[in-house]
Design a protein around this motif. Structure first.
Motif, short mmCIF file in Angstrom:
data_model
loop_
_atom_site.label_atom_id
_atom_site.label_comp_id
_atom_site.label_asym_id
_atom_site.label_seq_id
_atom_site.Cartn_x
_atom_site.Cartn_y
_atom_site.Cartn_z
N LEU A 104 0.84 -1.20 0.00
CA LEU A 104 0.00 0.00 0.00
C LEU A 104 0.88 1.25 0.00
O LEU A 104 1.97 1.26 0.56
CB LEU A 104 -0.92 0.01 1.22
CG LEU A 104 -1.99 -1.08 1.27
CD1 LEU A 104 -2.76 -1.01 2.58
CD2 LEU A 104 -2.95 -0.96 0.09
N SER A 105 0.39 2.30 -0.63
CA SER A 105 1.17 3.53 -0.77
C SER A 105 1.52 4.14 0.58
O SER A 105 0.64 4.43 1.40
CB SER A 105 0.39 4.55 -1.60
OG SER A 105 1.00 5.81 -1.55
N ILE A 106 2.80 4.38 0.80
CA ILE A 106 3.26 5.04 2.02
C ILE A 106 2.78 6.49 2.03
O ILE A 106 2.41 7.03 3.07
CB ILE A 106 4.79 4.96 2.14
CG1 ILE A 106 5.27 3.52 2.03
CG2 ILE A 106 5.26 5.58 3.46
CD1 ILE A 106 4.70 2.58 3.05
N ASN A 107 2.76 7.11 0.87
CA ASN A 107 2.26 8.48 0.78
C ASN A 107 0.78 8.55 1.15
O ASN A 107 0.35 9.46 1.86
CB ASN A 107 2.47 9.04 -0.63
CG ASN A 107 3.88 9.53 -0.86
OD1 ASN A 107 4.51 10.07 0.04
ND2 ASN A 107 4.39 9.34 -2.07
N ALA A 108 -0.01 7.60 0.64
CA ALA A 108 -1.45 7.60 0.95
C ALA A 108 -1.67 7.39 2.44
O ALA A 108 -2.50 8.08 3.06
CB ALA A 108 -2.15 6.51 0.15
N LEU A 109 -0.95 6.47 3.05
CA LEU A 109 -1.10 6.22 4.49
C LEU A 109 -0.64 7.41 5.32
O LEU A 109 -1.22 7.71 6.37
CB LEU A 109 -0.30 4.97 4.88
CG LEU A 109 -0.82 3.63 4.33
CD1 LEU A 109 0.18 2.52 4.66
CD2 LEU A 109 -2.19 3.29 4.90
N PRO A 169 4.44 1.74 -6.22
CA PRO A 169 3.65 0.53 -6.00
C PRO A 169 4.53 -0.71 -5.94
O PRO A 169 5.34 -0.96 -6.83
CB PRO A 169 2.74 0.50 -7.24
CG PRO A 169 2.62 1.93 -7.66
CD PRO A 169 3.95 2.54 -7.37
N GLY A 170 4.37 -1.49 -4.85
CA GLY A 170 5.16 -2.70 -4.69
C GLY A 170 6.55 -2.48 -4.14
O GLY A 170 7.29 -3.44 -3.94
N PHE A 171 6.91 -1.18 -3.93
CA PHE A 171 8.24 -0.84 -3.42
C PHE A 171 9.31 -1.41 -4.36
O PHE A 171 9.22 -1.20 -5.57
CB PHE A 171 8.41 -1.29 -1.98
CG PHE A 171 7.24 -0.94 -1.10
CD1 PHE A 171 6.58 0.27 -1.24
CD2 PHE A 171 6.76 -1.83 -0.14
CE1 PHE A 171 5.49 0.61 -0.46
CE2 PHE A 171 5.67 -1.51 0.65
CZ PHE A 171 5.03 -0.29 0.49
N ALA A 172 10.32 -2.12 -3.85
CA ALA A 172 11.36 -2.67 -4.72
C ALA A 172 11.23 -4.18 -4.87
O ALA A 172 11.19 -4.72 -5.98
CB ALA A 172 12.74 -2.30 -4.19
N ALA A 173 11.13 -4.89 -3.74
CA ALA A 173 11.15 -6.36 -3.77
C ALA A 173 9.97 -6.92 -4.54
O ALA A 173 10.13 -7.84 -5.37
CB ALA A 173 11.17 -6.91 -2.35
#
Length: 293
Positions: A104-109, A169-173
């Motif tokens: 989930l988006s860190i910015n949205a949270l 979205p999905g970060f890196a991993a």
């Protein structure tokens, strides 16, 4: 910024595992959940020598006077937003707040967090007792000192942290993982290779090497000119669909969700699921011991 007092919000598999890891490394740990029965179940899952080293509570006082709060509740945006609106005002101004969301988006949270500059992602991987990686994901306002503090904390508990500088979205991993899964499923569907074959390619070839070398290190060792040449003819032929892979969508529609339902791409009837999980953990432990212990 020194971390000593930690509250874990959410007592599911990830939550109680984190609590155990922090407690084993000498931190003052509170495990919070809004349901008492979930806390009681967590106590049965934590190692016997650590279960009494952790404080268990359903009380909101768990969020006051702490150095770090790690949220690992249900993976639902609205539920997490409600959590932050309710509990982030209780945290001290210097308390770092982190989420264990896997995508989930860190910015949205961050929009629901009081003082979003002290908020970031701290993404652990299952099983957290065996997987070394922790992704640390900044939002657009995360202070560098906050990210550095969590990076140092991850090192202190013998993890291998990586900072994701921008929320994506999905970060890196998971971006890497889904790119591989998309290509793997495409090859299986086209009849290029069987499911057993593609898993063998990863386990005994790419995965074996990638346990020691990252993808860019691999390119360095193989030669950038070699990889550029391969890219020239191979990139146009790789799967680039923006849809859920058909084989994956079909399995989900049939209710075959993997180990938890007894069947996915493979069957786990009877005691096969338990045996497969134990074998997975044995191999992960062996790799960890060989490379890092």
């Amino acid at each position: 910024m020194e971390i000593k007092k930690i509250t874990i919000a959410g007592a599911g598999t990830m939550g109680y595992s984190m609590a155990e890891i922090f407690a084993r490394n000498g931190y003052d740990v509170i495990l919070w959940n809004h349901k008492a029965p979930t806390l009681e179940r967590a106590k049965t899952k934590i190692a016997p020598d650590m279960v009494d080293k952790i404080t268990y509570t359903t009380d909101s006082s768990a969020f006051k006077g702490r150095d770090l709060i790690v949220e690992t509740i249900v993976e639902n945006l609205d539920t997490k937003l409600d959590f932050y609106r309710t509990y982030s005002p209780l945290a001290g101004d210097d308390t770092i707040i982190a989420t264990n969301t896997s995508g989930l988006s860190i910015n949205a949270l961050s929009k629901a967090v009081v003082k979003p500059e002290r908020f970031l992602g701290m993404h652990w991987f299952n099983p957290p007792t065996l997987i070394p990686l922790i992704e640390i994901i900044k939002n657009d306002h995360t202070r560098d000192t906050v990210a550095k503090t969590i990076y140092d904390l991850a090192l202190a508990i013998h993890k291998k942290p990586a900072i994701v500088e921008k929320d994506a979205p999905g970060f890196a991993a998971n971006r890497l993982q889904l790119a591989v899964i998309r290509e793997a499923l495409s090859m299986v569907q086209k009849g290029i290779i069987s499911k057993e074959g593609i898993d063998a390619v990863m386990k005994y070839g790419l995965g074996f090497r990638w346990a020691c070398l990252g993808p860019l290190e691999t390119v360095d060792f193989g030669g950038l000119d070699v990889f550029a040449h391969i890219s020239d003819y191979l990139m146009p032929d790789l799967e680039d669909s923006h849809e859920v892979p058909p084989l994956l969508a079909e399995k989900v529609k049939e209710g075959h969700l993997g180990v938890k339902t007894g069947e996915g791409f493979y069957k786990y009837d009877g005691d096969k699921a338990e045996k497969a999980t134990k074998e997975r953990d044995r191999k992960l432990q062996a790799v960890y011991d060989a490379l890092y212990k």
